[in-house]
Write a protein that holds these residues in place. Structure first.
Motif, mmCIF file in Angstrom:
data_model
loop_
_atom_site.group_PDB
_atom_site.id
_atom_site.type_symbol
_atom_site.label_atom_id
_atom_site.label_comp_id
_atom_site.label_asym_id
_atom_site.label_seq_id
_atom_site.Cartn_x
_atom_site.Cartn_y
_atom_site.Cartn_z
ATOM 1 N N LEU A 238 -2.489 15.851 -14.430
ATOM 2 C CA LEU A 238 -1.259 15.772 -15.225
ATOM 3 C C LEU A 238 -1.582 15.907 -16.718
ATOM 4 O O LEU A 238 -0.923 16.673 -17.436
ATOM 5 C CB LEU A 238 -0.530 14.444 -14.970
ATOM 6 N N TYR A 239 -2.593 15.163 -17.164
ATOM 7 C CA TYR A 239 -2.942 15.259 -18.580
ATOM 8 C C TYR A 239 -3.304 16.698 -18.944
ATOM 9 O O TYR A 239 -2.817 17.256 -19.943
ATOM 10 C CB TYR A 239 -4.107 14.320 -18.942
ATOM 11 N N ALA A 240 -4.138 17.311 -18.115
ATOM 12 C CA ALA A 240 -4.625 18.656 -18.440
ATOM 13 C C ALA A 240 -3.491 19.692 -18.378
ATOM 14 O O ALA A 240 -3.312 20.482 -19.307
ATOM 15 C CB ALA A 240 -5.753 19.042 -17.493
ATOM 16 N N LEU A 241 -2.715 19.670 -17.315
ATOM 17 C CA LEU A 241 -1.686 20.700 -17.151
ATOM 18 C C LEU A 241 -0.545 20.522 -18.154
ATOM 19 O O LEU A 241 -0.001 21.498 -18.672
ATOM 20 C CB LEU A 241 -1.147 20.693 -15.715
ATOM 21 N N ASP A 242 -0.190 19.278 -18.415
ATOM 22 C CA ASP A 242 0.868 19.028 -19.392
ATOM 23 C C ASP A 242 0.413 19.464 -20.792
ATOM 24 O O ASP A 242 1.175 20.079 -21.537
ATOM 25 C CB ASP A 242 1.230 17.538 -19.376
ATOM 26 N N THR A 243 -0.832 19.163 -21.131
ATOM 27 C CA THR A 243 -1.372 19.583 -22.424
ATOM 28 C C THR A 243 -1.426 21.106 -22.510
ATOM 29 O O THR A 243 -1.068 21.700 -23.530
ATOM 30 C CB THR A 243 -2.791 18.997 -22.624
ATOM 31 N N LEU A 244 -1.860 21.709 -21.433
ATOM 32 C CA LEU A 244 -1.933 23.170 -21.369
ATOM 33 C C LEU A 244 -0.555 23.793 -21.555
ATOM 34 O O LEU A 244 -0.372 24.743 -22.330
ATOM 35 C CB LEU A 244 -2.530 23.573 -20.020
ATOM 36 N N GLU A 245 0.413 23.215 -20.871
ATOM 37 C CA GLU A 245 1.754 23.795 -20.942
ATOM 38 C C GLU A 245 2.331 23.676 -22.354
ATOM 39 O O GLU A 245 2.995 24.577 -22.859
ATOM 40 C CB GLU A 245 2.648 23.093 -19.914
ATOM 41 N N VAL B 60 0.593 34.223 -18.071
ATOM 42 C CA VAL B 60 1.923 33.670 -18.330
ATOM 43 C C VAL B 60 2.494 33.053 -17.057
ATOM 44 O O VAL B 60 3.064 31.960 -17.071
ATOM 45 C CB VAL B 60 2.855 34.789 -18.861
ATOM 46 N N ARG B 61 2.293 33.752 -15.949
ATOM 47 C CA ARG B 61 2.820 33.288 -14.671
ATOM 48 C C ARG B 61 2.207 31.939 -14.280
ATOM 49 O O ARG B 61 2.899 31.039 -13.798
ATOM 50 C CB ARG B 61 2.512 34.354 -13.611
ATOM 51 N N GLN B 62 0.911 31.798 -14.517
ATOM 52 C CA GLN B 62 0.244 30.534 -14.176
ATOM 53 C C GLN B 62 0.810 29.372 -14.980
ATOM 54 O O GLN B 62 0.989 28.275 -14.455
ATOM 55 C CB GLN B 62 -1.266 30.648 -14.456
ATOM 56 N N ILE B 63 1.082 29.637 -16.250
ATOM 57 C CA ILE B 63 1.629 28.561 -17.090
ATOM 58 C C ILE B 63 3.008 28.149 -16.601
ATOM 59 O O ILE B 63 3.336 26.958 -16.543
ATOM 60 C CB ILE B 63 1.682 29.006 -18.570
ATOM 61 N N GLN B 64 3.800 29.146 -16.236
ATOM 62 C CA GLN B 64 5.137 28.819 -15.732
ATOM 63 C C GLN B 64 5.039 27.975 -14.464
ATOM 64 O O GLN B 64 5.754 26.995 -14.300
ATOM 65 C CB GLN B 64 5.928 30.100 -15.456
ATOM 66 N N LEU B 65 4.122 28.341 -13.595
ATOM 67 C CA LEU B 65 3.932 27.571 -12.357
ATOM 68 C C LEU B 65 3.398 26.178 -12.672
ATOM 69 O O LEU B 65 3.787 25.190 -12.043
ATOM 70 C CB LEU B 65 2.973 28.293 -11.417
ATOM 71 N N ALA B 66 2.519 26.112 -13.661
ATOM 72 C CA ALA B 66 1.955 24.814 -14.031
ATOM 73 C C ALA B 66 3.068 23.836 -14.366
ATOM 74 O O ALA B 66 3.047 22.678 -13.961
ATOM 75 C CB ALA B 66 1.004 24.965 -15.217
ATOM 76 N N ARG B 67 4.062 24.331 -15.115
ATOM 77 C CA ARG B 67 5.141 23.430 -15.496
ATOM 78 C C ARG B 67 6.106 23.187 -14.336
ATOM 79 O O ARG B 67 6.329 22.039 -13.937
ATOM 80 C CB ARG B 67 5.928 23.984 -16.683
ATOM 81 N N THR B 68 6.665 24.264 -13.841
ATOM 82 C CA THR B 68 7.784 24.089 -12.915
ATOM 83 C C THR B 68 7.333 23.503 -11.588
ATOM 84 O O THR B 68 8.076 22.765 -10.964
ATOM 85 C CB THR B 68 8.515 25.425 -12.676
#
Lengths: 698, 698
Positions: free
Chosen positions: B589-596, B610-618
């Motif tokens: 959570l820390y890593a993906l939220d920071t990344l997003e 870009v697609r990975q970031i969108q998936l990371a969030r949603t």
């Protein structure tokens, strides 16, 4: 404190002096400050400010020199004395409402009459019958009765329907019985209730014959008119200290089966028929809807000015303060003016741009609201004249506009107050260590303003209302039965061009820059609509999406409003081309900086390309910072805050920062009247010197 | 205040009760809180906490019930009484330094002995000769002399070289003359100086024979040891109230040609030879370098715990508080537990993850620092034994590691304290209206912690040091003469793979997730290097880039440290698999939220698509919120804050939120001892009831 020795009095700051630095900073720009001030506020308002300021400054009770030192009890006492004097001055000088509000703005602290003068009077005016106005409003207007508005409870904030206080209709003696059935039913946070008010409008669940009819307003006397002691069955007091707002006595109130007569239920919109014991339904709930919209529009307008105080202080101090030498400069170069640092510009100048953007947006909102009120009043007049004769289309369009205004005001209230709150703290930190001193003038201002992010709709909660409205509009556009307004127009444009892609020229064209924001809003709206209507996701699982959507939409509105002002004729009429040129740069800075900070939404919606965003930051924003920098000081001067209002060492107009810091610490600070015994094993702790020159010691 | 009537005492909150809600919340998770606490702090530390807490709670002077009500002067008096008692207890119970620090942590307010016990003693120990330690340190350690450390000046904060206070060597009588040549030379912000200290270590520019030798430390007595009055030629006092930290007497000091003997210049590293009147150069400046690194590492470690207090309070209150019904729920459903709202989870749970991430990072930093100190000490020992016999390679690697640690500590200090400061305010707002009450316990904690973002290196200024180090390392990698450390390894990897692209599988692989952060750091470093070395941009024009770079690098370090802990054997030994599983989710959570939140840097560096970031969030972040939510309460419990330490109505471990809020307002609030006259025309303002039961009124 021992008297200041002569050798201390002889000391000056090391040159260059703040007065010289700030003057040479002003000389860098040719912006006509007076014209810009007039454009922002009108000459009439600025003259009013001068007039009222002169009256206040002549009154001893408004002397601010001990404001930062007083504890809670003294703060409150002084604030009450000021509130009383303010009322006396209002009578003496026959102040209009505008003049009274101006005086409050200049004093710049919440006062114990605050909720009496606003919500109590407003509620009686708006929701009382003529009979009730005679009974309650008249004495209140003459300050023979002091009231407050008691809605929020210990266990219930925003959710009015969840209120626990009950008002039971007693058909036998035609009274209501107000009662707090649980501890969580205690009224809480009620401004002016804690120590000041002797009356309250209490929002309570109406019960008739065992059946609930929802929350309604009841006037209730809570304290004796002579002794000011709480009446029987009433437990009332102040809720204690807060992060800020400590000049106000926010209070609690518990009611133990308190009986009030039938006439105390405010009955303009709904009532209980004392003959039939039946509930009479409300006639026009949309008027209340309108009041909330008005309150929120005011918050939007104020948010620009609220933030501008912090930006003024930080910009002036950054003009006087010098720290470190430039790394690329020769070794013997002096220290750099802090405003020259790119990092400082990057933190302050977009906020400076935001002050103007929010101010213009707030003004536009108020204008729209007033237009719509006039229109609805004339519609209503027409409707009653012709007996339902108004065509459905006109009524439709009036209420559509209100719905649009309501949603707009929710989103902008959240964006404006969040921008102001976070921006003020950023200004405080940009002042370095001294920003933490109370004498910076930012901390207490920030602390007092902070609840604005929570009240009149929590800023996160409000975003749901914006999203609900945008989804509804998008559905209407898809169905083809949408009203014609800006929101539906940008949705229609998006749907038409969606397949072709956007290709907004954000670096070359202002209108394309605005269109890119519209595009992002539209994209996020139709994405959210898909999640909700097609994929059938739960409302709760979309709250983060809705918050993003609301923010995006509100940013679009701010950018668009700023753009519209730049196109306006009045601008060209009132301002010279140099000033207009700087305002144009501020518009682009606000828009491009906002775009860059929300970059991922802009590129994923294909509103702009990744390359454009990179250029926006590395080239455009950085260049704009450089170009705006020489005008920064005059731009904050145009906000026209008197030093007396700012009450800030760092934000002094004359640049005498260090002299003022030192004077306050050395001459005004009561802690220096204590001499202590420093050793841990001695029992005697301190001795206080009650005279100005302290000699005693223990 | 009138006594609380019996009917009020009978009232309870509406069910379900907070105690039941918080218990059922705890029942949702099987995390072993005790084991997790032990893993975080060790059993020894937790036992120490219990032991010291019991001693403090038994002392009347540490009673906290009036803390939130007191004004500045009373706050300071109480804090001084507590500081004295704390010192007495230290002697009585033979407390170790750890126990003394623990007691201060539990009391949780800065005290007037603060800078004596830390900087004054430390400076005398570190920079005094044996003779000076006998003279100054011994009485200071026995509290026969109370000191402070006077560096910062009114006109000069961070920039030590810009200090204006001068110490002129007088060869005739072998003394130094300390002097403040201007108002801006006044020492300012000096903790414990305002009212408490009778000695100061004064940092002043040393002048010998008209020539300046830079800032040096001088011991100067400032107040009479018996009367505590300022000595001749000294103007000293408290600088006034601040946004927080008001239990501390930060002071100012002006010196008018004050003569001190030769022995008062702290001479361990440099000195003036009284015979030749010549300057003796410092022997080992890098030791001071090491102290700053130590201080910053401590701030990193503390930042996790500082933030955890806010997260504990907000999470507990969100478990008890209910507000609104779910929009998708049936009409008769009760109100929702606030912790169930996605928006609340989105605000709180990433902060909860950050508390662990920062704690682990701080611990790792301290470990590295201690390893390096040992190594340098043994190198130094070897060097002196063999008389320059240590190989250049070994010395090189020791100082390289120190340079790496120094840069790392700068960046992490900035990131950690900024995360804690901003996170605390987010926690406060997540508590809704009640978050604004002092009884929330967050506001004062936030206000006291706030200066950490500015002192020990302003968080923005520090980022330049990180960037300078990363650029230097990148140049060394390009040249091929880089030391082998983590920073140069990630740069080398980046250069090798740069052409192929990265293709990090952030959604599937933890190590790829860490690598994506390393990639971003490397990309931004080489971009900045190009701007500086190839395009020859000015340093000032790159400050924003450097700030981004430093933040990116520090986030990489936090992610990596959290990852390393998850790989560690001690984790597997001490914790069960369920707890490890939840910690792993917190890491992601820390890593993906920071990344997003830094999305645009990740995609523009091609670290991810870009697609990975969108998936990371949603997908990923939202799913992690749901999965972590049932464990949230036990995770904050593991931080093991006693209620006495938190002093928060909202954060009570037993969930009795509303009872506690009401009790403090109704029973403890001194403002309720005032009865006022509410009418504007009456002169008499207020009457204060000095007894508990107030009856009087005017």
């Amino acid at each position: 404190m021992s008297p200041t020795p002569q050798w201390v009095k002889n000391l000056k700051p090391t040159p260059p002096q703040g007065t010289d630095l700030i003057q040479s900073e002003r000389d860098k720009s040719k912006i006509n400050v007076e014209k810009l001030s007039n454009f922002l506020f009108t000459k009439e308002v600025l003259e009013r400010q001068d007039r009222v300021l002169a009256i206040l400054q002549a009154e001893k009770v408004f002397d601010k020199s001990q404001n930062y030192f007083d504890g809670r009890v003294d703060k409150f006492k002084t604030a009450l004395a000021r509130a009383k004097r303010m009322r006396q001055l209002q009578v003496k000088h026959k102040w209009t409402q505008e003049e009274y509000l101006m005086a409050n703005e200049l004093v710049s602290e919440p006062g114990p009459y605050g909720l009496h003068a606003s919500m109590y009077l407003t509620t009686l005016r708006g929701q009382g019958t003529p009979e009730q106005q005679k009974l309650f409003l008249e004495p209140a207007e003459n300050y023979k009765a002091i009231g407050c508005y008691a809605q929020t409870e210990l266990g219930h904030g925003s959710n009015v329907r969840g209120l626990e206080t009950i008002a039971t209709w007693n058909p036998e003696d035609k009274t209501f019985i107000l009662h707090s059935p649980a501890l969580t039913a205690s009224k809480w946070w009620i401004g002016s209730l804690g120590r000041t008010a002797n009356h309250a409008v209490v929002m309570a669940q109406l019960i008739i014959g065992g059946k609930p009819y929802g929350p309604h307003p009841f006037v209730c006397q809570i304290r004796d008119m002579k002794t000011h002691e709480p009446l029987e069955g009433i437990h009332v007091g102040d809720i204690g200290p807060k992060f800020g707002y400590n000049t106000m006595d926010n209070g609690f109130l518990l009611l133990n089966k308190v009986k009030i007569p039938h006439v105390n239920m405010l009955a303009r919109f709904s009532s209980v028929d004392p003959e039939t014991n039946k509930y009479v339904k409300p006639s026009s709930p949309s008027l209340i809807y309108g009041t909330l919209t008005w309150v929120r529009s005011t918050i939007v307008l104020q948010s620009g000015g609220v933030l501008a105080r912090g930006v003024t202080i930080a910009t002036r101090y950054a003009s006087v303060r010098r720290q470190f030498s430039d790394r690329d400069a020769p070794a013997d170069a002096g220290e750099n003016q802090v405003l020259d640092y790119q990092m400082v510009q990057y933190r302050l100048l977009p906020l400076l741009a935001a002050t103007f953007a929010l101010h213009f947006t707030g003004k536009a909102m108020m204008g729209l609201y007033q237009d719509n009120q006039k229109r609805m009043n004339s519609d209503a007049g027409q409707a009653s004249n012709t007996s339902r004769g108004a065509g459905p289309e006109e009524t439709h369009s009036g209420s559509d506009l209100l719905a649009d205004l309501h949603a707009t005001s929710c989103g902008l209230k959240a964006l404006g107050s969040t921008t102001a709150v976070d921006g003020l703290e950023m200004c405080r930190r940009a002042c370095g260590g001294h920003g933490y001193s109370s004498f910076s003038g930012i901390g207490s201002w920030y602390a007092d303003y902070l609840p604005t992010a929570t009240w009149e709709g929590d800023n996160y909660m409000l975003t749901q209302q914006v999203a609900r409205y945008l989804l509804k509009s998008a559905r209407a556009v898809l169905k083809g039965d949408a009203p014609n307004n800006d929101t539906t127009r940008i949705f229609t444009t998006f749907l038409q061009k969606q397949d072709m892609g956007a290709a907004h020229d954000i670096l070359g064209s202002d209108s394309d820059l605005v269109a890119a924001f519209a595009w992002r809003t539209s994209f996020l709206t139709f994405e959210a609509l898909k999640h909700r209507d097609v994929e059938k996701n739960s409302w709760n699982s979309l709250l983060v999406d809705f918050w993003r959507l609301s923010t995006a939409h509100s940013q679009y509105l701010v950018v668009k409003n700023f753009y519209d002002v730049l196109q306006s004729e009045s601008l060209r009429y009132e301002l010279d081309s140099e000033t207009i040129g700087v305002l144009h740069k501020l518009f682009r800075l606000y828009a491009l900086d906002t775009l860059e900070k929300g970059a991922s939404e802009f590129y994923s919606s294909s509103a702009v390309t990744v390359r454009q965003i990179q250029l926006a930051r590395t080239k455009s924003v950085m260049k704009l910072l450089e170009e705006i920098r020489p005008h920064a000081l005059r731009l904050v001067d145009a906000w026209h805050f008197p030093d007396w209002q700012l009450d800030s060492s760092l934000g002094r107009k004359d640049g005498k920062v260090y002299e003022d810091m030192f004077y306050r610490a050395s001459e005004l600070n009561p802690l220096n009247g204590l001499t202590i015994d420093p050793y841990p094993d001695n029992d005697v702790l301190v001795k206080r010197d009650e005279t100005a020159n302290f000699k005693s010691k223990l």
